[in-house]
Design a protein around this motif. Structure first.
Motif, PDB file in Angstrom:
ATOM      1  N   UNK A   5      49.458  45.663  61.312  1.00  0.00           N
ATOM      2  CA  UNK A   5      50.651  46.351  60.832  1.00  0.00           C
ATOM      3  C   UNK A   5      50.797  46.140  59.332  1.00  0.00           C
ATOM      4  N   UNK A   6      50.584  44.904  58.899  1.00  0.00           N
ATOM      5  CA  UNK A   6      50.625  44.589  57.473  1.00  0.00           C
ATOM      6  C   UNK A   6      49.237  44.138  57.041  1.00  0.00           C
ATOM      7  N   UNK A   7      48.488  44.983  56.361  1.00  0.00           N
ATOM      8  CA  UNK A   7      47.136  44.582  55.951  1.00  0.00           C
ATOM      9  C   UNK A   7      47.192  43.370  55.034  1.00  0.00           C
ATOM     10  N   UNK A   8      46.325  42.416  55.304  1.00  0.00           N
ATOM     11  CA  UNK A   8      46.275  41.194  54.502  1.00  0.00           C
ATOM     12  C   UNK A   8      45.020  41.186  53.647  1.00  0.00           C
ATOM     13  N   UNK A   9      44.994  40.294  52.709  1.00  0.00           N
ATOM     14  CA  UNK A   9      43.808  40.084  51.892  1.00  0.00           C
ATOM     15  C   UNK A   9      43.497  38.599  51.879  1.00  0.00           C
ATOM     16  N   UNK A  10      42.318  38.267  51.421  1.00  0.00           N
ATOM     17  CA  UNK A  10      41.939  36.866  51.288  1.00  0.00           C
ATOM     18  C   UNK A  10      42.423  36.317  49.946  1.00  0.00           C
ATOM     19  N   UNK A  11      42.695  35.022  49.916  1.00  0.00           N
ATOM     20  CA  UNK A  11      42.990  34.365  48.652  1.00  0.00           C
ATOM     21  C   UNK A  11      41.716  34.288  47.814  1.00  0.00           C
ATOM     22  N   UNK A  12      41.866  34.305  46.505  1.00  0.00           N
ATOM     23  CA  UNK A  12      40.741  34.014  45.624  1.00  0.00           C
ATOM     24  C   UNK A  12      40.668  32.510  45.410  1.00  0.00           C
ATOM     25  N   UNK A  13      39.505  31.965  45.034  1.00  0.00           N
ATOM     26  CA  UNK A  13      39.424  30.525  44.760  1.00  0.00           C
ATOM     27  C   UNK A  13      40.412  30.078  43.697  1.00  0.00           C
ATOM     28  N   UNK A  14      40.608  30.893  42.658  1.00  0.00           N
ATOM     29  CA  UNK A  14      41.546  30.514  41.597  1.00  0.00           C
ATOM     30  C   UNK A  14      42.968  30.429  42.134  1.00  0.00           C
ATOM     31  N   UNK A  43      33.216  30.406  40.558  1.00  0.00           N
ATOM     32  CA  UNK A  43      34.201  31.277  41.215  1.00  0.00           C
ATOM     33  C   UNK A  43      34.415  32.618  40.535  1.00  0.00           C
ATOM     34  N   UNK A  44      34.199  32.660  39.204  1.00  0.00           N
ATOM     35  CA  UNK A  44      34.473  33.911  38.498  1.00  0.00           C
ATOM     36  C   UNK A  44      33.243  34.783  38.365  1.00  0.00           C
ATOM     37  N   UNK A  45      32.201  34.473  39.110  1.00  0.00           N
ATOM     38  CA  UNK A  45      30.966  35.235  39.016  1.00  0.00           C
ATOM     39  C   UNK A  45      30.752  36.015  40.311  1.00  0.00           C
ATOM     40  N   UNK A  46      29.984  37.090  40.251  1.00  0.00           N
ATOM     41  CA  UNK A  46      29.663  37.838  41.445  1.00  0.00           C
ATOM     42  C   UNK A  46      28.188  38.164  41.444  1.00  0.00           C
ATOM     43  N   UNK A  47      27.771  38.861  42.511  1.00  0.00           N
ATOM     44  CA  UNK A  47      26.345  39.116  42.699  1.00  0.00           C
ATOM     45  C   UNK A  47      25.799  40.164  41.747  1.00  0.00           C
ATOM     46  N   UNK A  48      26.639  40.765  40.911  1.00  0.00           N
ATOM     47  CA  UNK A  48      26.156  41.790  39.982  1.00  0.00           C
ATOM     48  C   UNK A  48      25.628  41.189  38.686  1.00  0.00           C
ATOM     49  N   UNK A  86      50.472  33.396  56.056  1.00  0.00           N
ATOM     50  CA  UNK A  86      49.679  32.396  56.757  1.00  0.00           C
ATOM     51  C   UNK A  86      48.396  32.970  57.342  1.00  0.00           C
ATOM     52  N   UNK A  87      48.418  34.224  57.797  1.00  0.00           N
ATOM     53  CA  UNK A  87      47.220  34.839  58.349  1.00  0.00           C
ATOM     54  C   UNK A  87      46.132  34.992  57.293  1.00  0.00           C
ATOM     55  N   UNK A  88      46.525  35.027  56.021  1.00  0.00           N
ATOM     56  CA  UNK A  88      45.548  35.185  54.948  1.00  0.00           C
ATOM     57  C   UNK A  88      44.603  33.987  54.860  1.00  0.00           C
ATOM     58  N   UNK A  89      45.039  32.815  55.326  1.00  0.00           N
ATOM     59  CA  UNK A  89      44.146  31.655  55.316  1.00  0.00           C
ATOM     60  C   UNK A  89      42.984  31.868  56.278  1.00  0.00           C
ATOM     61  N   UNK A 132      57.730  30.589  48.546  1.00  0.00           N
ATOM     62  CA  UNK A 132      58.143  29.880  47.346  1.00  0.00           C
ATOM     63  C   UNK A 132      56.975  29.231  46.629  1.00  0.00           C
ATOM     64  N   UNK A 133      56.052  28.645  47.409  1.00  0.00           N
ATOM     65  CA  UNK A 133      54.871  28.030  46.802  1.00  0.00           C
ATOM     66  C   UNK A 133      53.997  29.083  46.124  1.00  0.00           C
ATOM     67  N   UNK A 134      53.850  30.243  46.755  1.00  0.00           N
ATOM     68  CA  UNK A 134      53.045  31.310  46.160  1.00  0.00           C
ATOM     69  C   UNK A 134      53.657  31.785  44.848  1.00  0.00           C
ATOM     70  N   UNK A 135      54.967  31.886  44.817  1.00  0.00           N
ATOM     71  CA  UNK A 135      55.632  32.327  43.596  1.00  0.00           C
ATOM     72  C   UNK A 135      55.442  31.316  42.475  1.00  0.00           C
ATOM     73  N   UNK A 136      55.589  30.021  42.805  1.00  0.00           N
ATOM     74  CA  UNK A 136      55.420  28.993  41.780  1.00  0.00           C
ATOM     75  C   UNK A 136      53.967  28.877  41.320  1.00  0.00           C
ATOM     76  N   UNK A 137      53.021  29.267  42.191  1.00  0.00           N
ATOM     77  CA  UNK A 137      51.607  29.230  41.833  1.00  0.00           C
ATOM     78  C   UNK A 137      51.131  30.536  41.195  1.00  0.00           C
ATOM     79  N   UNK A 138      52.054  31.462  40.954  1.00  0.00           N
ATOM     80  CA  UNK A 138      51.729  32.764  40.343  1.00  0.00           C
ATOM     81  C   UNK A 138      50.720  33.543  41.179  1.00  0.00           C
ATOM     82  N   UNK A 139      50.914  33.508  42.496  1.00  0.00           N
ATOM     83  CA  UNK A 139      50.081  34.282  43.413  1.00  0.00           C
ATOM     84  C   UNK A 139      50.912  35.458  43.917  1.00  0.00           C
ATOM     85  N   UNK A 140      50.478  36.659  43.617  1.00  0.00           N
ATOM     86  CA  UNK A 140      51.213  37.850  44.028  1.00  0.00           C
ATOM     87  C   UNK A 140      51.253  37.966  45.547  1.00  0.00           C
ATOM     88  N   UNK A 141      52.442  38.171  46.081  1.00  0.00           N
ATOM     89  CA  UNK A 141      52.577  38.342  47.528  1.00  0.00           C
ATOM     90  C   UNK A 141      51.929  39.641  47.990  1.00  0.00           C
TER      91      UNK A 141
END
Length: 274
Positions: free
Chosen positions: A36-45, A267-272, A161-164, A142-151
């Motif tokens: 119902x609500x599509x989630x995404x994965x957290x980035x390492x940063x 963490x900031x590198x990719x396969x390209x 929590x499902x994103x974990x 609240x933790x996500x907001x203080x960590x500057x992680x966009x909801x």
């Protein structure tokens, strides 16, 4: 909604309030994989920032490195942890606490086992909850907001929590965990017959698969590794050709060997990257 209305109509039939359930012939809606609500994965940063500011870092790390649900992790007691100081640490998730009502032993990342062992308070009883004050959804927001992680991102995908669990799978793919092992660890029943019936899950090296995940802590700004870490940089084609020629010459002599350092992606590198 369909399941709920069918349950209500069946109750009406059993209590003689209706003669029949007029919806019992309607095909059930297949909702598998349709969030119902599509989630995404957290980035390492994002995870590093979250772990840096939150008092619930160990709970979040347990979610991340076991791939289990919030209620399942929150129900863990100290007796559910096995061999924390041994070679094969694991957490036993009891059937009464699981969504699918099936117990599951999940191998623990070695660093997570160490952190849990250190966190065990003196005199803790075996049936004491490991996380008696497990964070609620509001605390996580609240933790996500203080960590500057966009909801929610620009595509409308959210993190909760499902994103974990989604991050566990995403990190696992990047780290090389095979799909069948990830399916067993997450407790998924799909893909169906071939994977479930013809794969011997008990013989899979699940501990070695979990050990492939990089350990993220608040003290480190990049993924930890015990091996030599080489930053991959762009090089000219001539340099690459010259290295290959030198390598071929070295292999021509049976007494010469080449020790290539292990390359780890930052963490900031990719396969390209070249």
């Amino acid at each position: 909604y369909q399941t709920s209305i069918n349950a209500f109509l069946n109750w009406c039939v059993r209590t003689d309030r209706l003669a029949s359930n007029r919806l019992d012939k309607v095909d059930r809606v297949d909702i598998r994989g349709k969030s119902v609500r599509p989630t995404r994965a957290f980035t390492p940063q994002e995870l590093i920032r979250l772990f840096s500011i939150s008092a619930h870092v160990l709970f979040y790390q347990t979610l991340l490195y076991t791939g289990q649900r919030r209620t399942e992790v929150a129900s863990l007691v100290w007796s559910d942890l096995q061999q924390l100081a041994g070679d094969f640490p694991a957490a036993l998730f009891r059937d009464g606490t699981m969504k699918d009502k099936e117990k599951r032993a999940v191998p623990l990342h070695r660093d997570l086992a160490v952190a849990l062992n250190v966190a065990c308070p003196p005199g803790a009883r075996t049936n004491d909850l490991i996380f008696p004050t497990a964070p609620s959804y509001e605390v996580l927001r609240g933790d996500l907001e203080r960590a500057s992680v966009d909801h929610k991102d620009s595509l409308g995908r959210v993190v909760h929590f499902q994103a974990f669990r989604k991050t566990f799978q995403t990190m696992g793919v990047r780290a090389g965990i095979n799909q069948r092992s990830a399916q067993a660890l997450l407790g998924h029943s799909d893909p169906a017959l071939t994977a479930n019936v013809y794969t011997d899950v008990a013989s899979l090296e699940l501990h070695s698969e979990v050990a492939k995940l990089p350990w993220l802590t608040k003290e480190h700004a990049q993924l930890r590794t015990q091996n030599v870490c080489v930053v991959v940089r762009k090089r000219k084609i001539g340099e690459i050709v010259e290295e290959l020629i030198n390598a071929a010459k070295s292999f021509a002599s049976p007494r010469n060997t080449i020790d290539f350092p292990r390359v780890e992606w930052l963490p900031d590198m990719d396969s390209n990257h070249d």
